[in-house]
Design an enzyme around this catalytic site. Sequence first.
Site, PDB file in Angstrom:
ATOM      1  CB  SER A 289      -3.107   0.291  -7.236  1.00  0.00           C
ATOM      2  OG  SER A 289      -2.468   1.398  -6.677  1.00  0.00           O
ATOM      3  CG  ASP A 300     -13.931  -2.023   4.985  1.00  0.00           C
ATOM      4  OD1 ASP A 300     -14.297  -3.086   4.433  1.00  0.00           O
ATOM      5  OD2 ASP A 300     -12.813  -1.886   5.512  1.00  0.00           O
ATOM      6  CE  LYS A 314       1.266  -1.119  -6.662  1.00  0.00           C
ATOM      7  NZ  LYS A 314       0.901   0.013  -5.785  1.00  0.00           N
TER       8      LYS A 314
END
Length: 428
Positions: A289, A300, A314
């Site tokens: 999460s 990224d 998740k």
Amino acid sequence: MRFAVWLGTFLLLALLTLATPPLMATQDDPYAALGRFSDVLDLVEKNYVHEVSRDELVNGAIKGMLEQLDPHSTYMDPEEFQEMQIRTTGEFGGIGIEITLRDGRLTVIAPIEDTPAFEAGLKSGDTILEIDGQSTQGISLLDAVNKIRGPKGSSVGLTLIHQGDSKPYTVSIKRATIPIRGAKSNELEAGYLYLRLMSFNENTTKEMRDAISDYTRKNELKGIVLDMRGNPGGLLNQAVAVADTFLSGGNIVYIKGRDEASREDFNARPSASDVTVPMVVLINAGSASASEIVAGALQDRKRALILGEPSFGKATVQTIIPLADGSGIKLTKALYYTPGGRSIQAEGIVPDILVPFEEPAEGQDNGPVLREKDMRGHIEVAPQQEAKPGKPELSDEVRMRLERDNQLRMALQLVKKLPDLGLIGAGK
């Protein structure tokens, strides 16, 4: 006798049929389903073998409706709703694990560090087969939480099986008061800070930033190892704030519901306190999460090197909705996406460098190896320069952690080499 039993069953069915008016509504009627629910509610209320209150039936129906949607949507009665609020703001009595239902099996996401569950050796991926001798087959997530939690000093017995093992084992764990601590830190070497995030509660970002400030007041910060292994997640706003600490602009995460218009972007904002030193982030299957939001953003944006094992996977966002009677529902409202547009739902964050954790063998000594300076009668050479004064000694906790944690040792070596490799930017 057989005839009497059959006849009795036939008469009961006949009576129920007579007592139930046929549903005349068509599929186009939006109230047809509600009519069917009302009919079933009435039948159960009047004919079930034990008397059941209407509140119990309706609450059970709501719970079932939400829990069949996905593992994270659920109904909480007033007591459960209050406990949920405590988990993100205060402390509670229990053993210190985050659990979920995975393929119908009660599974440990991660034990919380420095809790009875952690000390008892519970691991991410463990399946809980029994709680106090009662099977967990078909148990709801909230029922499991309620059975495991309890007053400080009391004990709960769990029968578990480690992931990949075939033989279950039983352990009795004494419950304690579980503090909701978000972050802690240690110095790994001069200039290199170890930040351990255990959860994402209301205080996590403040605790982390305070740890960085306390260190930089007295030391030059050269690099950070951010450890989110076994961190089951928590509050979305805290995940955004943690990532923002290391990014000076651009997207951190965006969430999107059932239509494009529902997209909401969360972006970093430049600040004088932004931390720009090289970073290595540690994750594993217990990182879920909010942990995955931070790891995905830093990966990224080429801000940090991710090391370890694939995360939990998740990528859903839940909203908490209080109801008038003090109860509430947790409802999945959106999926989240990393800055590069990835949804890691059921897949997880794949590290840049895959390094499985190597459990130290029983009795294995990973302490210092024998070197020339340890030999009796070795030749002494006058030092070319004086040692720098005030160099801090490693704490026993850090020394032991480095000796027994191959992932952390590699992370420390990499974070020291990142400036030479030129792979990681400052997160602009």
